[in-house]
Motif scaffolding. Structure first.
Motif, PDB file in Angstrom:
ATOM      1  N   ALA A 132       0.764  -0.880  -0.275  1.00 45.08           N
ATOM      2  CA  ALA A 132      -0.471  -0.165   0.095  1.00 45.08           C
ATOM      3  C   ALA A 132       0.930   1.052   0.309  1.00 45.08           C
ATOM      4  CB  ALA A 132      -1.253  -0.254   1.480  1.00 45.08           C
ATOM      5  N   LEU A 133       1.819   0.943   0.439  1.00 44.85           N
ATOM      6  CA  LEU A 133       3.041   2.517   0.608  1.00 44.85           C
ATOM      7  C   LEU A 133       3.304   2.524  -0.879  1.00 44.85           C
ATOM      8  CD1 LEU A 133       4.965   2.201   4.280  1.00 44.85           C
ATOM      9  CD2 LEU A 133       2.959   3.514   3.999  1.00 44.85           C
ATOM     10  N   THR A 134       4.130   1.509  -1.397  1.00 42.56           N
ATOM     11  CA  THR A 134       4.337   1.669  -2.779  1.00 42.56           C
ATOM     12  C   THR A 134       3.799   1.917  -3.531  1.00 42.56           C
ATOM     13  OG1 THR A 134       5.655  -0.006  -1.850  1.00 42.56           O
ATOM     14  CG2 THR A 134       5.784  -0.383  -3.971  1.00 42.56           C
ATOM     15  N   GLU A 135       2.028   1.581  -3.710  1.00 40.25           N
ATOM     16  CA  GLU A 135       1.859   2.162  -4.874  1.00 40.25           C
ATOM     17  C   GLU A 135       1.350   3.511  -4.631  1.00 40.25           C
ATOM     18  OE1 GLU A 135      -1.536  -0.521  -4.125  1.00 40.25           O
ATOM     19  OE2 GLU A 135      -0.909  -2.359  -4.647  1.00 40.25           O
ATOM     20  N   ALA A 136       1.180   3.908  -3.067  1.00 44.79           N
ATOM     21  CA  ALA A 136       1.202   5.346  -3.076  1.00 44.79           C
ATOM     22  C   ALA A 136       2.713   6.015  -3.492  1.00 44.79           C
ATOM     23  CB  ALA A 136       0.544   5.673  -1.377  1.00 44.79           C
ATOM     24  N   ILE A 137       3.290   6.134  -3.522  1.00 43.83           N
ATOM     25  CA  ILE A 137       4.333   6.203  -3.655  1.00 43.83           C
ATOM     26  C   ILE A 137       4.863   6.552  -4.843  1.00 43.83           C
ATOM     27  CG2 ILE A 137       7.503   6.414  -3.368  1.00 43.83           C
ATOM     28  CD1 ILE A 137       7.277   5.242  -0.455  1.00 43.83           C
ATOM     29  N   VAL A 148      13.712   3.141  -5.584  1.00 46.64           N
ATOM     30  CA  VAL A 148      12.778   1.883  -6.204  1.00 46.64           C
ATOM     31  C   VAL A 148      11.145   2.674  -4.777  1.00 46.64           C
ATOM     32  CG1 VAL A 148      13.060   0.634  -7.594  1.00 46.64           C
ATOM     33  CG2 VAL A 148      12.844  -0.207  -5.521  1.00 46.64           C
ATOM     34  N   PRO A 149      10.229   2.555  -5.445  1.00 49.12           N
ATOM     35  CA  PRO A 149       8.998   2.939  -4.203  1.00 49.12           C
ATOM     36  C   PRO A 149       9.246   1.865  -3.210  1.00 49.12           C
ATOM     37  CG  PRO A 149       8.404   4.529  -6.859  1.00 49.12           C
ATOM     38  CD  PRO A 149       9.986   3.377  -6.405  1.00 49.12           C
ATOM     39  N   ASP A 182      10.092  13.182   6.095  1.00 49.90           N
ATOM     40  CA  ASP A 182      10.946  14.459   5.066  1.00 49.90           C
ATOM     41  C   ASP A 182      11.506  14.046   4.834  1.00 49.90           C
ATOM     42  OD1 ASP A 182      10.826  17.019   4.794  1.00 49.90           O
ATOM     43  OD2 ASP A 182      12.788  17.416   6.396  1.00 49.90           O
ATOM     44  N   VAL A 183      13.198  12.800   5.592  1.00 45.43           N
ATOM     45  CA  VAL A 183      14.304  12.633   4.840  1.00 45.43           C
ATOM     46  C   VAL A 183      14.256  11.777   3.535  1.00 45.43           C
ATOM     47  CG1 VAL A 183      16.350  11.475   5.439  1.00 45.43           C
ATOM     48  CG2 VAL A 183      15.894  13.040   7.049  1.00 45.43           C
ATOM     49  N   VAL A 184      13.006  10.902   3.626  1.00 43.95           N
ATOM     50  CA  VAL A 184      13.297  10.079   2.392  1.00 43.95           C
ATOM     51  C   VAL A 184      12.699  10.552   0.971  1.00 43.95           C
ATOM     52  CG1 VAL A 184      11.944   7.576   1.334  1.00 43.95           C
ATOM     53  CG2 VAL A 184      12.983   7.828   3.946  1.00 43.95           C
ATOM     54  N   LEU A 185      11.999  11.338   1.706  1.00 47.51           N
ATOM     55  CA  LEU A 185      11.013  12.068   0.657  1.00 47.51           C
ATOM     56  C   LEU A 185      12.018  13.394  -0.450  1.00 47.51           C
ATOM     57  CD1 LEU A 185       7.060  11.566   0.826  1.00 47.51           C
ATOM     58  CD2 LEU A 185       8.308  10.035  -0.250  1.00 47.51           C
TER      59      LEU A 185
END
Length: 187
Positions: A132-137, A148-149, A182-185
């Motif tokens: 679900a997180l991967t799909e949203a990203i 990769v997401p 914030d760090v990851v994005l």
């Protein structure tokens, strides 16, 4: 596969009470009598709803995991929130539900050490959460550079798993999640 028996409201009451009892005493030390007493039902009434402690445990954990994953999917689909806010809310919904409460360590122990009783249930839910997180990203179109997401989702989930054991309360947990997101994005 268990058969759903009895009044849905009564089942819900029993499952809510069972979570507290299992989280407090652990699977081994929890008795059907203790759950019946906590849920304010008779022992025969409890056995009418759930034929064994293992069936009750699995239903209890499935209820909690379903609720968490439902909340995750809801916040990730919220159109008026930016990606960072949605990720923080999703991580909190999945990992922060009991942070800072008396149930925190007990629920974590049930999920981590009760895996034998849950078969692949916990791993399946964790995988669905990461998906679900991967799909949203991915759907956000956020520039992820060479990462990769799926890896972003895994890093955020791991950060959340770590922080939930190191903070005093849920607001501090959410602050740490916001920092990790914030760090990851960060572009």
């Amino acid at each position: 596969m268990s058969v759903t028996r009895g009044d849905p409201q009564r089942r819900e009451q029993v499952l809510a009470s069972a979570l507290t009892v299992f989280a407090t005493f652990g699977y081994r030390k929890t008795s059907m009598d203790a759950v019946a007493q906590a849920a304010d039902v008779s022992r025969p009434g409890l056995y009418f709803l759930f034929s064994s402690k293992e069936e009750l445990f699995r239903a209890t954990m499935q209820r909690e995991l379903d609720r968490a994953l439902g909340e995750v999917r809801t916040v990730l689909a919220t159109p008026d929130m930016d990606l960072g806010a949605r990720l923080v809310a999703a991580l909190d919904a999945h990992l922060g539900r009991y942070v800072g409460t008396h149930l925190s360590e007990g629920v974590d122990a049930l999920l981590e050490h009760g895996a034998a009783k849950l078969d692949s249930m916990y791993d399946d839910y964790r995988s669905a959460f990461h998906d679900a997180l991967t799909e949203a990203i991915t759907a956000s179109g956020w520039p992820t550079g060479n990462v990769v997401p799926q890896h972003i989702a895994e890093v955020l989930a791991a950060a959340g798993e770590g922080w939930k054991h190191r903070v005093a309360d849920r607001p501090e947990f959410v602050d740490k999640l916001a920092l990790a997101v914030d760090v990851v994005l960060r572009p």
